[in-house]
Write a protein that holds these residues in place. Structure first.
Motif, PDB file in Angstrom:
ATOM      1  N   ALA A 143      50.890  51.427 -51.187  1.00  0.00           N
ATOM      2  CA  ALA A 143      50.380  50.263 -50.454  1.00  0.00           C
ATOM      3  C   ALA A 143      51.208  50.000 -49.206  1.00  0.00           C
ATOM      4  CB  ALA A 143      50.380  49.031 -51.355  1.00  0.00           C
ATOM      5  N   HIS A 144      52.532  50.115 -49.316  1.00  0.00           N
ATOM      6  CA  HIS A 144      53.391  49.906 -48.155  1.00  0.00           C
ATOM      7  C   HIS A 144      53.165  50.998 -47.110  1.00  0.00           C
ATOM      8  CE1 HIS A 144      55.543  46.532 -49.798  1.00  0.00           C
ATOM      9  NE2 HIS A 144      55.834  47.203 -50.893  1.00  0.00           N
ATOM     10  N   ARG A 145      52.991  52.241 -47.540  1.00  0.00           N
ATOM     11  CA  ARG A 145      52.732  53.331 -46.605  1.00  0.00           C
ATOM     12  C   ARG A 145      51.394  53.129 -45.900  1.00  0.00           C
ATOM     13  NH1 ARG A 145      52.821  57.609 -49.872  1.00  0.00           N
ATOM     14  NH2 ARG A 145      55.083  57.664 -49.809  1.00  0.00           N
ATOM     15  N   SER A 175      54.107  50.457 -55.632  1.00  0.00           N
ATOM     16  CA  SER A 175      53.787  49.769 -54.379  1.00  0.00           C
ATOM     17  C   SER A 175      54.068  50.630 -53.157  1.00  0.00           C
ATOM     18  CB  SER A 175      54.575  48.467 -54.275  1.00  0.00           C
ATOM     19  OG  SER A 175      55.956  48.741 -54.151  1.00  0.00           O
ATOM     20  N   ARG A 176      54.655  51.802 -53.349  1.00  0.00           N
ATOM     21  CA  ARG A 176      54.980  52.674 -52.219  1.00  0.00           C
ATOM     22  C   ARG A 176      53.720  53.064 -51.448  1.00  0.00           C
ATOM     23  NH1 ARG A 176      59.539  56.462 -51.341  1.00  0.00           N
ATOM     24  NH2 ARG A 176      60.347  55.321 -53.113  1.00  0.00           N
ATOM     25  N   ALA A 190      58.091  43.148 -54.302  1.00  0.00           N
ATOM     26  CA  ALA A 190      58.062  44.047 -53.150  1.00  0.00           C
ATOM     27  C   ALA A 190      58.488  45.460 -53.527  1.00  0.00           C
ATOM     28  CB  ALA A 190      58.959  43.508 -52.041  1.00  0.00           C
ATOM     29  N   VAL A 209      49.859  50.280 -45.242  1.00  0.00           N
ATOM     30  CA  VAL A 209      50.006  49.194 -44.271  1.00  0.00           C
ATOM     31  C   VAL A 209      50.809  49.657 -43.062  1.00  0.00           C
ATOM     32  CG1 VAL A 209      51.046  46.928 -43.907  1.00  0.00           C
ATOM     33  CG2 VAL A 209      49.725  47.361 -45.962  1.00  0.00           C
ATOM     34  N   ALA A 210      51.858  50.445 -43.292  1.00  0.00           N
ATOM     35  CA  ALA A 210      52.709  50.902 -42.195  1.00  0.00           C
ATOM     36  C   ALA A 210      51.981  51.853 -41.264  1.00  0.00           C
ATOM     37  CB  ALA A 210      53.953  51.579 -42.742  1.00  0.00           C
TER      38      ALA A 210
END
Length: 63
Positions: A38-40, A35-36, A30, A42-43
């Motif tokens: 990808a997380h942004r 991965s930042r 995670a 999705v958010a």
């Protein structure tokens, strides 16, 4: 050694180790580098189709 004692010993040692390693693996996955983005993505995906800002004072429906 009966079955219960064997399974209890197994759960106290090897399954605990496996669960700890699985947890640490998920944490590393995670928070891995890169991965930042990808997380942004999705958010912010729920705002992807918005073309204007939200109304700050939405109209109230009277019943």
């Amino acid at each position: 050694m009966d079955t219960y004692s064997f399974l209890r010993e197994l759960a106290d040692s090897w399954f605990l180790l496996a669960m700890t390693l699985g947890f640490l693996g998920l944490c590393v996955w995670a928070f891995r580098p890169g991965s930042r983005a990808a997380h942004r993505d999705v958010a912010t995906s729920i705002f992807r189709n918005d073309d204007r800002p939200a109304d700050p004072a939405p109209a109230r429906k009277e019943s």
